[in-house]
Design a protein around this motif. Structure first.
Motif, PDB file in Angstrom:
ATOM      1  N   ARG A  46      91.427  90.477  49.891  1.00 37.11           N
ATOM      2  CA  ARG A  46      91.683  90.198  51.310  1.00 37.11           C
ATOM      3  C   ARG A  46      91.268  91.358  52.203  1.00 37.11           C
ATOM      4  O   ARG A  46      90.965  91.176  53.377  1.00 37.11           O
ATOM      5  N   ILE A  47      91.290  92.562  51.656  1.00 35.28           N
ATOM      6  CA  ILE A  47      90.871  93.736  52.404  1.00 35.28           C
ATOM      7  C   ILE A  47      89.934  94.565  51.535  1.00 35.28           C
ATOM      8  O   ILE A  47      89.845  94.355  50.318  1.00 35.28           O
ATOM      9  N   ALA A  48      89.249  95.514  52.162  1.00 41.27           N
ATOM     10  CA  ALA A  48      88.320  96.382  51.433  1.00 41.27           C
ATOM     11  C   ALA A  48      88.311  97.750  52.088  1.00 41.27           C
ATOM     12  O   ALA A  48      88.785  97.932  53.221  1.00 41.27           O
ATOM     13  N   VAL A  56      89.527  94.170  56.998  1.00 41.21           N
ATOM     14  CA  VAL A  56      89.971  92.844  56.582  1.00 41.21           C
ATOM     15  C   VAL A  56      88.756  92.008  56.211  1.00 41.21           C
ATOM     16  O   VAL A  56      87.831  91.852  57.002  1.00 41.21           O
ATOM     17  N   VAL A  57      88.771  91.471  55.001  1.00 41.13           N
ATOM     18  CA  VAL A  57      87.670  90.642  54.504  1.00 41.13           C
ATOM     19  C   VAL A  57      87.961  89.167  54.748  1.00 41.13           C
ATOM     20  O   VAL A  57      87.078  88.390  55.109  1.00 41.13           O
ATOM     21  N   SER A  58      89.210  88.782  54.555  1.00 43.66           N
ATOM     22  CA  SER A  58      89.622  87.393  54.741  1.00 43.66           C
ATOM     23  C   SER A  58      91.059  87.365  55.227  1.00 43.66           C
ATOM     24  O   SER A  58      91.895  88.136  54.764  1.00 43.66           O
ATOM     25  N   GLU A  59      91.334  86.469  56.165  1.00 45.98           N
ATOM     26  CA  GLU A  59      92.689  86.320  56.682  1.00 45.98           C
ATOM     27  C   GLU A  59      93.423  85.158  56.029  1.00 45.98           C
ATOM     28  O   GLU A  59      94.503  84.770  56.478  1.00 45.98           O
ATOM     29  N   ARG A 187      90.949 103.353  39.186  1.00 38.85           N
ATOM     30  CA  ARG A 187      90.661 101.919  39.193  1.00 38.85           C
ATOM     31  C   ARG A 187      91.410 101.188  40.299  1.00 38.85           C
ATOM     32  O   ARG A 187      91.072 100.050  40.628  1.00 38.85           O
ATOM     33  N   GLY A 188      92.424 101.827  40.865  1.00 41.62           N
ATOM     34  CA  GLY A 188      93.214 101.189  41.910  1.00 41.62           C
ATOM     35  C   GLY A 188      92.662 101.377  43.302  1.00 41.62           C
ATOM     36  O   GLY A 188      93.252 100.889  44.273  1.00 41.62           O
ATOM     37  N   GLY A 189      91.543 102.088  43.415  1.00 45.29           N
ATOM     38  CA  GLY A 189      90.935 102.271  44.728  1.00 45.29           C
ATOM     39  C   GLY A 189      91.513 103.443  45.492  1.00 45.29           C
ATOM     40  O   GLY A 189      92.125 104.351  44.911  1.00 45.29           O
ATOM     41  N   PRO A 190      91.344 103.445  46.813  1.00 40.39           N
ATOM     42  CA  PRO A 190      91.683 104.608  47.627  1.00 40.39           C
ATOM     43  C   PRO A 190      93.158 104.719  48.014  1.00 40.39           C
ATOM     44  O   PRO A 190      93.552 105.692  48.635  1.00 40.39           O
ATOM     45  N   VAL A 191      93.973 103.738  47.639  1.00 40.58           N
ATOM     46  CA  VAL A 191      95.346 103.716  48.156  1.00 40.58           C
ATOM     47  C   VAL A 191      96.215 104.794  47.520  1.00 40.58           C
ATOM     48  O   VAL A 191      96.937 105.520  48.222  1.00 40.58           O
ATOM     49  N   ALA A 192      96.193 104.915  46.194  1.00 42.52           N
ATOM     50  CA  ALA A 192      97.035 105.913  45.530  1.00 42.52           C
ATOM     51  C   ALA A 192      96.733 107.338  45.998  1.00 42.52           C
ATOM     52  O   ALA A 192      97.668 108.103  46.266  1.00 42.52           O
ATOM     53  N   PRO A 193      95.457 107.739  46.110  1.00 46.95           N
ATOM     54  CA  PRO A 193      95.189 109.087  46.638  1.00 46.95           C
ATOM     55  C   PRO A 193      95.727 109.284  48.061  1.00 46.95           C
ATOM     56  O   PRO A 193      96.233 110.364  48.389  1.00 46.95           O
ATOM     57  N   ALA A 194      95.627 108.237  48.887  1.00 39.50           N
ATOM     58  CA  ALA A 194      96.152 108.335  50.251  1.00 39.50           C
ATOM     59  C   ALA A 194      97.667 108.455  50.232  1.00 39.50           C
ATOM     60  O   ALA A 194      98.258 109.221  51.012  1.00 39.50           O
ATOM     61  N   LEU A 195      98.322 107.720  49.335  1.00 37.48           N
ATOM     62  CA  LEU A 195      99.781 107.814  49.190  1.00 37.48           C
ATOM     63  C   LEU A 195     100.183 109.212  48.761  1.00 37.48           C
ATOM     64  O   LEU A 195     101.132 109.795  49.312  1.00 37.48           O
ATOM     65  N   ARG A 196      99.466 109.757  47.804  1.00 37.41           N
ATOM     66  CA  ARG A 196      99.781 111.107  47.320  1.00 37.41           C
ATOM     67  C   ARG A 196      99.656 112.126  48.453  1.00 37.41           C
ATOM     68  O   ARG A 196     100.493 113.022  48.600  1.00 37.41           O
ATOM     69  N   LYS A 197      98.635 111.975  49.267  1.00 40.31           N
ATOM     70  CA  LYS A 197      98.410 112.905  50.375  1.00 40.31           C
ATOM     71  C   LYS A 197      99.532 112.823  51.405  1.00 40.31           C
ATOM     72  O   LYS A 197     100.010 113.852  51.897  1.00 40.31           O
TER      73      LYS A 197
END
Length: 208
Positions: A46-48, A56-59, A187-197
């Motif tokens: 749904r997002i990228a 947002v790729v699809s709503e 493999r989980g994308g950019p979210v975990a690194p952003a959370l850690r930061k």
């Protein structure tokens, strides 16, 4: 035995402490669940990631009130960094996840003392075997063949580690499996690194 499908619900249940017989939360927990919801939307397409920002790729709705609410919020805004969305409306997301789990009879929300801020401190898991099954998934991802770890399990481990979810990944365990965790988190994308930061910045701002 079934477990909830979403990463948000799974991480909420993994915050259950069997010794205290309740779900234990802290200041990092809202960030963790927001990151989990974003990862859910990312994994189902749904997002990228668009240059470090959420696109947002699809709503199309996904029949999950928590994820649909976040997707609508994302669609109403222009592209913003992942950290912006992880840090926004976290407590509302925690309440929404809790309410859905209570509605599905995964948890029982007990009356809390008026002087306590977080009602989540009085949440009990109805069937702790669900928590054990989720914890087994985490253990399998850490110790089993990487080739057998699915993307959702990899994301679950990456988020739990980045969010420092001590009930399933205490500090000693995170250190012992540091290399595997890093491998899975990629493999989980950019979210975990952003959370850690975000968590690192919050810790620095509070003086430790």
């Amino acid at each position: 035995m079934d477990v909830p499908a979403s990463l948000t619900a799974q991480l909420y249940l993994l915050a259950y402490d069997p010794r205290k017989e309740r779900v234990v939360t802290n200041h990092r927990f809202p960030y963790l669940l927001r990151a989990a919801a974003l990862t859910d939307l990312l994994l189902i397409g749904r997002i990228a990631d668009d240059g470090g920002k959420v696109r947002v790729v699809s709503e199309d709705r996904v029949a999950d009130p928590v994820l649909d609410g976040l997707l609508h919020q994302l669609a109403q805004s222009g592209p913003r960094p992942w950290r912006h969305w992880i840090g926004k409306d976290g407590r509302a997301t925690v309440r929404a996840v809790r309410d859905e789990l209570e509605k599905g009879r995964w948890i029982r929300v007990e009356p809390h003392r008026p002087l306590l801020i977080f009602a989540m401190n009085h949440v009990r898991v109805r069937d702790t075997r669900v928590v054990k099954r989720l914890a087994t998934r985490v253990s399998g991802a850490l110790t089993g063949p990487v080739s057998r770890v699915g993307d959702r399990e990899a994301a679950l481990v990456g988020l739990a580690a980045a969010g420092e979810l001590g009930t399933v990944l205490p500090r000693a365990r995170r250190r012992a499996h540091k290399q595997r965790i890093a491998q899975l988190a990629e493999r989980g994308g950019p979210v975990a690194p952003a959370l850690r930061k975000i968590i690192q910045q919050a810790r620095a701002a509070s003086g430790g």
